[in-house]
Design a protein around this motif. Structure first.
Motif, PDB file in Angstrom:
ATOM      1  N   ARG A 169       1.035  -1.233   0.173  1.00 47.40           N
ATOM      2  CA  ARG A 169      -0.098   0.079   0.140  1.00 47.40           C
ATOM      3  C   ARG A 169       0.616   1.140  -0.056  1.00 47.40           C
ATOM      4  O   ARG A 169       0.453   2.200  -0.730  1.00 47.40           O
ATOM      5  CB  ARG A 169      -0.842   0.024   1.315  1.00 47.40           C
ATOM      6  N   ARG A 170       1.963   1.179   0.684  1.00 48.55           N
ATOM      7  CA  ARG A 170       3.000   2.410   0.685  1.00 48.55           C
ATOM      8  C   ARG A 170       3.377   2.597  -0.601  1.00 48.55           C
ATOM      9  O   ARG A 170       3.564   3.830  -0.945  1.00 48.55           O
ATOM     10  CB  ARG A 170       4.128   1.998   1.595  1.00 48.55           C
ATOM     11  N   LEU A 171       3.794   1.769  -1.252  1.00 54.79           N
ATOM     12  CA  LEU A 171       4.417   1.836  -2.709  1.00 54.79           C
ATOM     13  C   LEU A 171       3.096   2.299  -3.524  1.00 54.79           C
ATOM     14  O   LEU A 171       3.705   3.248  -4.366  1.00 54.79           O
ATOM     15  CB  LEU A 171       4.679   0.694  -3.382  1.00 54.79           C
ATOM     16  N   GLN A 172       1.972   2.041  -3.467  1.00 55.03           N
ATOM     17  CA  GLN A 172       0.866   2.709  -4.411  1.00 55.03           C
ATOM     18  C   GLN A 172       0.878   4.170  -3.858  1.00 55.03           C
ATOM     19  O   GLN A 172       0.564   4.770  -4.713  1.00 55.03           O
ATOM     20  CB  GLN A 172      -0.246   1.854  -3.942  1.00 55.03           C
ATOM     21  N   GLN A 173       0.862   4.344  -2.691  1.00 55.87           N
ATOM     22  CA  GLN A 173       0.871   5.688  -2.104  1.00 55.87           C
ATOM     23  C   GLN A 173       2.039   6.716  -2.800  1.00 55.87           C
ATOM     24  O   GLN A 173       1.994   7.799  -3.001  1.00 55.87           O
ATOM     25  CB  GLN A 173       0.933   6.042  -0.638  1.00 55.87           C
ATOM     26  N   THR A 174       2.985   5.934  -2.851  1.00 50.78           N
ATOM     27  CA  THR A 174       4.417   6.663  -3.566  1.00 50.78           C
ATOM     28  C   THR A 174       4.003   6.982  -4.817  1.00 50.78           C
ATOM     29  O   THR A 174       4.504   8.274  -5.383  1.00 50.78           O
ATOM     30  CB  THR A 174       5.511   5.572  -3.486  1.00 50.78           C
ATOM     31  N   GLU A 175       3.157   6.280  -5.569  1.00 52.28           N
ATOM     32  CA  GLU A 175       2.562   6.835  -6.810  1.00 52.28           C
ATOM     33  C   GLU A 175       1.907   8.158  -6.870  1.00 52.28           C
ATOM     34  O   GLU A 175       1.781   9.118  -7.303  1.00 52.28           O
ATOM     35  CB  GLU A 175       1.884   5.897  -7.595  1.00 52.28           C
ATOM     36  N   ALA A 176       0.850   7.948  -5.831  1.00 57.95           N
ATOM     37  CA  ALA A 176      -0.076   9.341  -5.584  1.00 57.95           C
ATOM     38  C   ALA A 176       0.360  10.080  -4.964  1.00 57.95           C
ATOM     39  O   ALA A 176       0.148  11.365  -5.288  1.00 57.95           O
ATOM     40  CB  ALA A 176      -1.297   8.313  -5.163  1.00 57.95           C
ATOM     41  N   GLU A 177       1.223  10.099  -3.778  1.00 60.46           N
ATOM     42  CA  GLU A 177       1.209  11.073  -2.755  1.00 60.46           C
ATOM     43  C   GLU A 177       2.738  11.616  -3.143  1.00 60.46           C
ATOM     44  O   GLU A 177       3.456  10.782  -3.258  1.00 60.46           O
ATOM     45  CB  GLU A 177       1.322  10.675  -1.211  1.00 60.46           C
ATOM     46  N   CYS A 178       2.832  12.955  -2.997  1.00 59.37           N
ATOM     47  CA  CYS A 178       4.262  13.403  -2.901  1.00 59.37           C
ATOM     48  C   CYS A 178       5.070  12.781  -3.964  1.00 59.37           C
ATOM     49  O   CYS A 178       6.337  12.387  -3.525  1.00 59.37           O
ATOM     50  CB  CYS A 178       4.825  13.153  -1.450  1.00 59.37           C
ATOM     51  N   PRO A 179       4.876  12.789  -5.130  1.00 56.51           N
ATOM     52  CA  PRO A 179       5.940  12.437  -6.096  1.00 56.51           C
ATOM     53  C   PRO A 179       7.090  13.287  -5.950  1.00 56.51           C
ATOM     54  O   PRO A 179       7.051  14.472  -6.075  1.00 56.51           O
ATOM     55  CB  PRO A 179       5.147  12.477  -7.464  1.00 56.51           C
ATOM     56  N   GLY A 180       8.280  12.803  -6.025  1.00 58.01           N
ATOM     57  CA  GLY A 180       9.476  13.534  -6.090  1.00 58.01           C
ATOM     58  C   GLY A 180       9.907  13.920  -4.716  1.00 58.01           C
ATOM     59  O   GLY A 180      10.780  14.902  -4.705  1.00 58.01           O
ATOM     60  N   SER A 181       9.341  13.403  -3.855  1.00 65.38           N
ATOM     61  CA  SER A 181       9.766  14.158  -2.439  1.00 65.38           C
ATOM     62  C   SER A 181      10.932  13.420  -2.070  1.00 65.38           C
ATOM     63  O   SER A 181      11.421  12.450  -2.439  1.00 65.38           O
ATOM     64  CB  SER A 181       8.631  13.923  -1.306  1.00 65.38           C
ATOM     65  N   LEU A 182      11.594  14.293  -1.148  1.00 66.41           N
ATOM     66  CA  LEU A 182      12.896  13.748  -0.525  1.00 66.41           C
ATOM     67  C   LEU A 182      12.629  12.393   0.105  1.00 66.41           C
ATOM     68  O   LEU A 182      13.356  11.275   0.116  1.00 66.41           O
ATOM     69  CB  LEU A 182      13.574  14.908   0.731  1.00 66.41           C
ATOM     70  N   GLY A 183      11.593  12.412   1.098  1.00 65.79           N
ATOM     71  CA  GLY A 183      11.009  11.155   1.635  1.00 65.79           C
ATOM     72  C   GLY A 183      11.033  10.007   0.940  1.00 65.79           C
ATOM     73  O   GLY A 183      11.489   8.951   1.119  1.00 65.79           O
ATOM     74  N   ARG A 184      10.416  10.179  -0.329  1.00 70.16           N
ATOM     75  CA  ARG A 184      10.125   8.872  -1.157  1.00 70.16           C
ATOM     76  C   ARG A 184      11.319   8.526  -1.798  1.00 70.16           C
ATOM     77  O   ARG A 184      11.663   7.355  -1.829  1.00 70.16           O
ATOM     78  CB  ARG A 184       9.027   9.221  -2.200  1.00 70.16           C
ATOM     79  N   TRP A 185      12.237   9.519  -2.388  1.00 64.65           N
ATOM     80  CA  TRP A 185      13.367   9.058  -2.883  1.00 64.65           C
ATOM     81  C   TRP A 185      14.327   8.433  -2.056  1.00 64.65           C
ATOM     82  O   TRP A 185      14.846   7.049  -1.860  1.00 64.65           O
ATOM     83  CB  TRP A 185      13.947  10.208  -3.332  1.00 64.65           C
ATOM     84  N   ALA A 186      14.656   9.082  -0.632  1.00 61.37           N
ATOM     85  CA  ALA A 186      15.579   8.391   0.388  1.00 61.37           C
ATOM     86  C   ALA A 186      14.927   7.216   0.820  1.00 61.37           C
ATOM     87  O   ALA A 186      15.683   6.301   1.228  1.00 61.37           O
ATOM     88  CB  ALA A 186      15.719   9.296   1.576  1.00 61.37           C
ATOM     89  N   GLY A 187      13.603   7.173   1.169  1.00 59.39           N
ATOM     90  CA  GLY A 187      12.890   5.707   1.674  1.00 59.39           C
ATOM     91  C   GLY A 187      13.013   4.780   0.626  1.00 59.39           C
ATOM     92  O   GLY A 187      12.897   3.588   1.295  1.00 59.39           O
ATOM     93  N   TYR A 188      12.529   4.999  -0.592  1.00 52.47           N
ATOM     94  CA  TYR A 188      12.190   3.803  -1.487  1.00 52.47           C
ATOM     95  C   TYR A 188      13.362   3.673  -2.547  1.00 52.47           C
ATOM     96  O   TYR A 188      13.392   2.665  -3.305  1.00 52.47           O
ATOM     97  CB  TYR A 188      10.804   4.016  -2.191  1.00 52.47           C
ATOM     98  N   GLY A 189      13.971   4.813  -2.878  1.00 49.95           N
ATOM     99  CA  GLY A 189      14.738   4.694  -4.177  1.00 49.95           C
ATOM    100  C   GLY A 189      16.252   4.476  -3.819  1.00 49.95           C
ATOM    101  O   GLY A 189      16.963   4.187  -4.672  1.00 49.95           O
ATOM    102  N   LEU A 190      16.814   5.204  -2.674  1.00 49.84           N
ATOM    103  CA  LEU A 190      18.262   5.369  -2.203  1.00 49.84           C
ATOM    104  C   LEU A 190      18.774   4.076  -1.927  1.00 49.84           C
ATOM    105  O   LEU A 190      18.106   3.463  -0.699  1.00 49.84           O
ATOM    106  CB  LEU A 190      18.392   6.468  -1.390  1.00 49.84           C
ATOM    107  N   VAL A 191      19.621   3.510  -2.264  1.00 49.03           N
ATOM    108  CA  VAL A 191      20.631   2.335  -2.141  1.00 49.03           C
ATOM    109  C   VAL A 191      21.982   2.429  -2.103  1.00 49.03           C
ATOM    110  O   VAL A 191      22.424   3.116  -3.129  1.00 49.03           O
ATOM    111  CB  VAL A 191      20.202   1.054  -2.748  1.00 49.03           C
ATOM    112  N   TYR A 192      22.559   2.339  -1.051  1.00 47.69           N
ATOM    113  CA  TYR A 192      24.151   2.720  -0.979  1.00 47.69           C
ATOM    114  C   TYR A 192      24.861   1.694  -1.794  1.00 47.69           C
ATOM    115  O   TYR A 192      24.403   0.706  -1.881  1.00 47.69           O
ATOM    116  CB  TYR A 192      24.706   2.985   0.293  1.00 47.69           C
ATOM    117  N   ALA A 193      26.225   1.976  -1.992  1.00 55.46           N
ATOM    118  CA  ALA A 193      27.110   0.962  -2.728  1.00 55.46           C
ATOM    119  C   ALA A 193      26.947  -0.345  -2.150  1.00 55.46           C
ATOM    120  O   ALA A 193      27.079  -1.289  -2.581  1.00 55.46           O
ATOM    121  CB  ALA A 193      28.394   1.763  -3.034  1.00 55.46           C
ATOM    122  N   ASP A 194      27.066  -0.313  -0.552  1.00 54.31           N
ATOM    123  CA  ASP A 194      27.017  -1.660  -0.053  1.00 54.31           C
ATOM    124  C   ASP A 194      25.625  -2.389   0.282  1.00 54.31           C
ATOM    125  O   ASP A 194      25.507  -3.284   0.812  1.00 54.31           O
ATOM    126  CB  ASP A 194      27.567  -1.520   1.304  1.00 54.31           C
ATOM    127  N   GLY A 195      24.716  -1.772  -0.585  1.00 55.27           N
ATOM    128  CA  GLY A 195      23.337  -2.383  -0.169  1.00 55.27           C
ATOM    129  C   GLY A 195      22.318  -1.932   0.715  1.00 55.27           C
ATOM    130  O   GLY A 195      21.327  -2.238   0.668  1.00 55.27           O
TER     131      GLY A 195
END
Ligand SMILES: [Zn+2]
Length: 260
Positions: A169-195
């Motif tokens: 459900r959170r991932l669906q909200q990612t589509e609908a709410e706050c597109p391009g927000s820092l929170g969505r990028w850092a929480g769902y999109g950002l993975v460091y080099a060590d995983g």
């Protein structure tokens, strides 16, 4: 005590320095951000005043959008909401103006580059006034709960903890709410080099620290907090400061990661 060094991590559209106090990078670092939306005024002095506990690296960025503060605006000098300008689910037709492309704004470039180089295990961005501790990504649950648990029962009343939704459900909200927000990028999109992924919390200050957080929010919640701020900013800060600092101290002390 402030983190050790003052860095200028970039410059705004109008050339104002974006300044941050940081300890040297190391494991279990915590980045605390205010003033992404500078018209959400209380976040800026709270981050500026916060004295982190010793023992883990901390970076404090009180004012991510200095041009917006000059205008008392949510946006930067180009009229962009820098919390819609990150790359995950970025949308040109976002309800708030999102810029020409992901990371098109110097303020978001500075923030992204700092995060990628300093590699915080935990990121907390302060906003007002939804009155909630909002965790992005399942890896952020432990941090959100540590912040919640730092509060007394009375101190929890103007907040709610928002971690219980299923990941789908959170991932669906990612589509609908706050597109391009820092929170969505850092929480769902950002993975460091060590995983590893950072824990990402949006800490929404209360619209009224004297009353339990209503659900749904009152329609005028933003007007309520702005009116209080216009009338007496110090009395607003006096109500929210101690609980916010408890949450931030608990966040700094929570050991989440061995990166980098
Ligand atoms: Zn905001």
């Amino acid at each position: 005590m402030k983190p050790r060094q003052l860095h200028t991590i970039g410059y705004s559209v109008e050339g104002r320095p974006i300044e941050l106090w940081a300890d040297p990078t190391g494991p279990n670092g915590t980045l605390i951000i205010g003033g992404v939306h500078p018209d959400e005024s209380a976040a800026i002095p709270l981050v500026r005043e916060f004295a982190p506990p010793r023992g883990n690296p901390v970076a404090l960025l009180p004012l991510a959008n200095p041009d917006g503060l000059v205008r008392d605006s949510r946006y930067n000098a180009r009229g962009v909401d820098i919390n819609r300008n990150a790359e995950l689910n970025w949308r040109a037709d976002s309800e708030e103006p999102s810029g020409q492309a992901p990371w098109s704004e110097p303020e978001t470039q500075a923030l992204q580059q700092f995060i990628l180089s300093w590699r915080p295990a935990k990121i907390i961005a302060l906003h007002w006034a939804l009155g909630e501790i909002d965790a992005d990504g399942m890896q952020s649950t432990t941090l959100a709960e540590a912040m919640w648990n730092a509060l007394s029962e009375d101190e929890r009343l103007p907040y709610r903890l928002r971690v219980t939704e299923a990941e789908r459900r959170r991932l669906q909200q990612t589509e609908a709410e706050c597109p391009g927000s820092l929170g969505r990028w850092a929480g769902y999109g950002l993975v460091y080099a060590d995983g590893a992924r950072p824990a990402m919390i949006t800490l929404e200050l209360p619209y009224d620290a004297s009353v339990p957080r209503a659900d749904p929010l009152p329609d005028d919640h933003f007007d309520v907090v702005r009116a209080h701020w216009a009338r007496d900013p110090e009395s607003y800060l006096a109500k929210v400061r101690a609980p916010v600092f408890k949450m931030l101290r608990a966040a700094c002390e929570l050991n989440l990661s061995t990166i980098p």
